[in-house]
Design a protein around this motif. Structure first.
Motif, PDB file in Angstrom:
ATOM      1  N   MET A   1       0.849  -1.179   0.000  1.00 47.82           N
ATOM      2  CA  MET A   1       0.000   0.000   0.000  1.00 47.82           C
ATOM      3  C   MET A   1       0.894   1.243   0.000  1.00 47.82           C
ATOM      4  SD  MET A   1      -2.600   1.396   2.963  1.00 47.82           S
ATOM      5  CE  MET A   1      -3.818   0.120   2.775  1.00 47.82           C
ATOM      6  N   MET A   2       0.476   2.210  -0.759  1.00 49.83           N
ATOM      7  CA  MET A   2       1.218   3.466  -0.848  1.00 49.83           C
ATOM      8  C   MET A   2       0.824   4.365   0.323  1.00 49.83           C
ATOM      9  SD  MET A   2       3.302   4.919  -2.888  1.00 49.83           S
ATOM     10  CE  MET A   2       3.685   6.232  -3.970  1.00 49.83           C
ATOM     11  N   ILE A   3       1.802   4.921   0.999  1.00 48.99           N
ATOM     12  CA  ILE A   3       1.549   5.823   2.122  1.00 48.99           C
ATOM     13  C   ILE A   3       1.399   7.244   1.573  1.00 48.99           C
ATOM     14  CG2 ILE A   3       2.464   6.755   4.274  1.00 48.99           C
ATOM     15  CD1 ILE A   3       3.992   4.117   4.601  1.00 48.99           C
ATOM     16  N   ARG A   4       0.337   7.916   1.994  1.00 48.64           N
ATOM     17  CA  ARG A   4       0.088   9.284   1.525  1.00 48.64           C
ATOM     18  C   ARG A   4       1.262  10.193   1.868  1.00 48.64           C
ATOM     19  NH1 ARG A   4      -5.779  10.695   3.813  1.00 48.64           N
ATOM     20  NH2 ARG A   4      -4.913  12.771   3.624  1.00 48.64           N
ATOM     21  N   SER A   5       1.596  11.067   0.929  1.00 47.42           N
ATOM     22  CA  SER A   5       2.716  11.986   1.128  1.00 47.42           C
ATOM     23  C   SER A   5       2.465  12.907   2.322  1.00 47.42           C
ATOM     24  CB  SER A   5       2.980  12.803  -0.134  1.00 47.42           C
ATOM     25  OG  SER A   5       1.862  13.591  -0.463  1.00 47.42           O
ATOM     26  N   GLU A   6       1.209  13.257   2.560  1.00 45.75           N
ATOM     27  CA  GLU A   6       0.877  14.113   3.700  1.00 45.75           C
ATOM     28  C   GLU A   6       1.292  13.445   5.020  1.00 45.75           C
ATOM     29  OE1 GLU A   6      -3.018  16.446   5.546  1.00 45.75           O
ATOM     30  OE2 GLU A   6      -3.313  14.879   4.047  1.00 45.75           O
ATOM     31  N   ILE A   7       1.062  12.151   5.122  1.00 45.40           N
ATOM     32  CA  ILE A   7       1.446  11.405   6.329  1.00 45.40           C
ATOM     33  C   ILE A   7       2.959  11.386   6.464  1.00 45.40           C
ATOM     34  CG2 ILE A   7       1.492   9.122   7.413  1.00 45.40           C
ATOM     35  CD1 ILE A   7      -1.362   8.693   6.282  1.00 45.40           C
ATOM     36  N   VAL A  94      -3.648   8.350   9.797  1.00 46.40           N
ATOM     37  CA  VAL A  94      -3.306   6.923   9.758  1.00 46.40           C
ATOM     38  C   VAL A  94      -4.550   6.085   9.984  1.00 46.40           C
ATOM     39  CG1 VAL A  94      -2.042   5.086  10.955  1.00 46.40           C
ATOM     40  CG2 VAL A  94      -0.871   7.209  10.329  1.00 46.40           C
ATOM     41  N   LEU A  95      -5.360   6.444  10.979  1.00 50.05           N
ATOM     42  CA  LEU A  95      -6.579   5.690  11.238  1.00 50.05           C
ATOM     43  C   LEU A  95      -7.531   5.750  10.041  1.00 50.05           C
ATOM     44  CD1 LEU A  95      -7.209   6.591  14.970  1.00 50.05           C
ATOM     45  CD2 LEU A  95      -6.634   4.337  14.047  1.00 50.05           C
ATOM     46  N   GLU A  96      -7.616   6.893   9.424  1.00 47.85           N
ATOM     47  CA  GLU A  96      -8.455   7.039   8.236  1.00 47.85           C
ATOM     48  C   GLU A  96      -7.991   6.077   7.140  1.00 47.85           C
ATOM     49  OE1 GLU A  96      -8.427  10.507   5.013  1.00 47.85           O
ATOM     50  OE2 GLU A  96      -9.301  11.174   6.913  1.00 47.85           O
ATOM     51  N   GLU A  97      -6.694   5.979   6.944  1.00 50.13           N
ATOM     52  CA  GLU A  97      -6.141   5.118   5.899  1.00 50.13           C
ATOM     53  C   GLU A  97      -6.332   3.630   6.201  1.00 50.13           C
ATOM     54  OE1 GLU A  97      -4.697   5.917   2.771  1.00 50.13           O
ATOM     55  OE2 GLU A  97      -5.745   7.744   3.336  1.00 50.13           O
ATOM     56  N   VAL A  98      -6.079   3.229   7.430  1.00 50.02           N
ATOM     57  CA  VAL A  98      -6.162   1.784   7.746  1.00 50.02           C
ATOM     58  C   VAL A  98      -7.605   1.296   7.841  1.00 50.02           C
ATOM     59  CG1 VAL A  98      -3.901   1.692   8.869  1.00 50.02           C
ATOM     60  CG2 VAL A  98      -5.950   2.068  10.262  1.00 50.02           C
ATOM     61  N   LYS A  99      -8.546   2.205   8.017  1.00 48.72           N
ATOM     62  CA  LYS A  99      -9.955   1.796   8.109  1.00 48.72           C
ATOM     63  C   LYS A  99     -10.642   1.784   6.740  1.00 48.72           C
ATOM     64  CE  LYS A  99     -10.553   3.025  12.905  1.00 48.72           C
ATOM     65  NZ  LYS A  99     -11.271   3.833  13.880  1.00 48.72           N
TER      66      LYS A  99
END
Length: 100
Positions: A1-7, A94-99
């Motif tokens: 999974m690609m991690i958002r640049s903002e994170i 992070v929670l938004e992404e993993v959910k």
């Protein structure tokens, strides 16, 4: 999974900012801020270094810690507020992404 640049950008900013002076071991509303910081940062570190993956146990820990963090934010001074707001924003993202 690609991690958002903002994170990744917020994580870099967080990682390069020292923990607020005088807050090590400080307890507000029954919450140890340095322990709270370490728990949230540990979960985010795992997320970043596991290519955007976070197991259910760490999602639960991160969710609980974010609730705890939000209970003390209004009690902090502006300098500390900036530090902990960034940490909270990271946890939210992070929670938004993993959910998803």
């Amino acid at each position: 999974m690609m991690i958002r640049s903002e994170i990744l950008e917020l994580w870099q900013q967080y990682s390069s900012t020292p923990f607020p002076k005088g807050y090590g071991g400080k307890v507000i509303n029954g919450l140890d801020l340095s322990l709270l910081d370490a728990e949230i940062a540990g979960c985010i570190h795992m997320y970043v270094h596991n290519s955007g993956e976070l197991d259910s146990r760490h999602v639960e820990i991160l969710s609980k810690c974010l609730v705890d963090l939000n209970t003390v934010l209004l009690l902090l001074n502006p300098e500390e507020l900036t530090y902990f707001n960034r940490l909270g924003q990271l946890a939210d993202l992070v929670l938004e992404e993993v959910k998803r």
